[in-house]
Design an enzyme around this catalytic site. Structure first.
Site, mmCIF file in Angstrom:
data_model
loop_
_atom_site.group_PDB
_atom_site.id
_atom_site.type_symbol
_atom_site.label_atom_id
_atom_site.label_comp_id
_atom_site.label_asym_id
_atom_site.label_seq_id
_atom_site.Cartn_x
_atom_site.Cartn_y
_atom_site.Cartn_z
ATOM 1 N N HIS A 17 0.847 -1.201 0.000
ATOM 2 C CA HIS A 17 0.000 0.000 0.000
ATOM 3 C C HIS A 17 0.882 1.252 0.000
ATOM 4 O O HIS A 17 0.619 2.213 -0.729
ATOM 5 C CB HIS A 17 -0.866 0.075 1.268
ATOM 6 C CG HIS A 17 -1.925 -0.985 1.392
ATOM 7 N ND1 HIS A 17 -2.061 -1.770 2.504
ATOM 8 C CD2 HIS A 17 -2.923 -1.362 0.543
ATOM 9 C CE1 HIS A 17 -3.097 -2.581 2.358
ATOM 10 N NE2 HIS A 17 -3.629 -2.370 1.175
ATOM 11 N N LYS A 41 -16.692 -6.738 6.641
ATOM 12 C CA LYS A 41 -15.411 -7.400 6.346
ATOM 13 C C LYS A 41 -14.719 -7.925 7.599
ATOM 14 O O LYS A 41 -13.640 -8.488 7.510
ATOM 15 C CB LYS A 41 -14.478 -6.417 5.624
ATOM 16 C CG LYS A 41 -14.744 -6.325 4.127
ATOM 17 C CD LYS A 41 -13.534 -5.777 3.397
ATOM 18 C CE LYS A 41 -13.657 -5.982 1.899
ATOM 19 N NZ LYS A 41 -12.454 -5.529 1.192
ATOM 20 N N ARG A 90 -2.171 -5.960 -8.459
ATOM 21 C CA ARG A 90 -1.087 -6.891 -8.155
ATOM 22 C C ARG A 90 -0.940 -7.941 -9.253
ATOM 23 O O ARG A 90 0.027 -7.963 -9.977
ATOM 24 C CB ARG A 90 -1.340 -7.580 -6.808
ATOM 25 C CG ARG A 90 -0.988 -6.713 -5.635
ATOM 26 C CD ARG A 90 -1.592 -7.210 -4.365
ATOM 27 N NE ARG A 90 -3.033 -7.088 -4.411
ATOM 28 C CZ ARG A 90 -3.833 -7.252 -3.373
ATOM 29 N NH1 ARG A 90 -3.325 -7.607 -2.214
ATOM 30 N NH2 ARG A 90 -5.131 -7.094 -3.493
ATOM 31 N N SER A 128 -2.862 -7.655 2.916
ATOM 32 C CA SER A 128 -3.102 -7.550 4.363
ATOM 33 C C SER A 128 -3.568 -8.895 4.922
ATOM 34 O O SER A 128 -3.153 -9.294 6.006
ATOM 35 C CB SER A 128 -4.172 -6.496 4.655
ATOM 36 O OG SER A 128 -3.763 -5.236 4.219
#
Ligand code: ADP
Length: 165
Positions: A17, A41, A90, A128
């Site tokens: 990030h 989430k 990514r 993450s």
């Protein structure tokens, strides 16, 4: 003035990030990082903790600001007078979802565009959720996070383990 918002969960902020934040800050006048407050989430860190961690790692970047938001990214962008939403890409696995999101957003907010930054190679595998999984199993996470963020993650799992005992 060019303004971009960079939305995400940042649970917690990783070096991947941070790489996107740095590169965006170099090409935009102002970057507003939007921390999504989405309980669905089930984040490890509260939104306040995620904001505080982002503030600590970006304290030396004068054109970067952190806010939290709920609801639509485009509403957050409009509120900040941003014409650009930044997202990191990514691998191919990110592509389909990100393309759909960008195209949908463009239909509902044609004045706002999504810009993708390709991840730096060394962070292309980093997420993450992977970091949290490693930490929860007692693995070493210092390669992936700023030192103070890695310390926060370890502290959080230590607290959670105390509660479970
Ligand atoms: P979200 O829940 O929106 O996916 P994340 O915090 O996981 O939130 O990611 C926010 C943004 O940062 C997304 O655009 C994601 O693709 C990007 N991102 C996450 N990890 C990396 C990384 N290692 N390198 C580059 N971009 C990344």
């Amino acid at each position: 003035m060019s303004v971009a918002v960079y939305p995400g969960s940042f649970d917690p902020v990783t070096l991947g990030h941070y790489d996107i934040i740095l590169r965006t800050a170099q090409v935009m006048d102002r970057v507003v990082i939007g921390v999504l407050n989405n309980q669905a989430k089930k984040p490890l860190f509260t939104v306040e903790e995620r904001v505080a961690m982002l503030k600590s790692v970006t304290s030396d970047l004068p054109n970067v600001e952190i806010q939290y938001f709920e609801g639509l990214t485009i509403d957050f962008a409009r509120k900040n007078k941003a014409k650009v939403v930044v997202r990191g890409l990514r691998a191919v696995t990110d592509f389909e979802y990100e393309l759909q999101l960008a195209q949908t957003n463009r239909v509902i907010a044609p004045e706002i565009d999504t810009m993708f930054l390709a991840t730096s190679l060394k962070y292309s595998y980093l997420s993450s959720s992977m970091v949290k999984e490693i930490a929860s199993l007692g693995g070493d996470i210092k390669e992936f996070l700023h030192p103070q963020i890695a310390a926060n993650v370890l502290k959080k799992y230590a607290e959670l383990n105390q509660v479970r005992r």
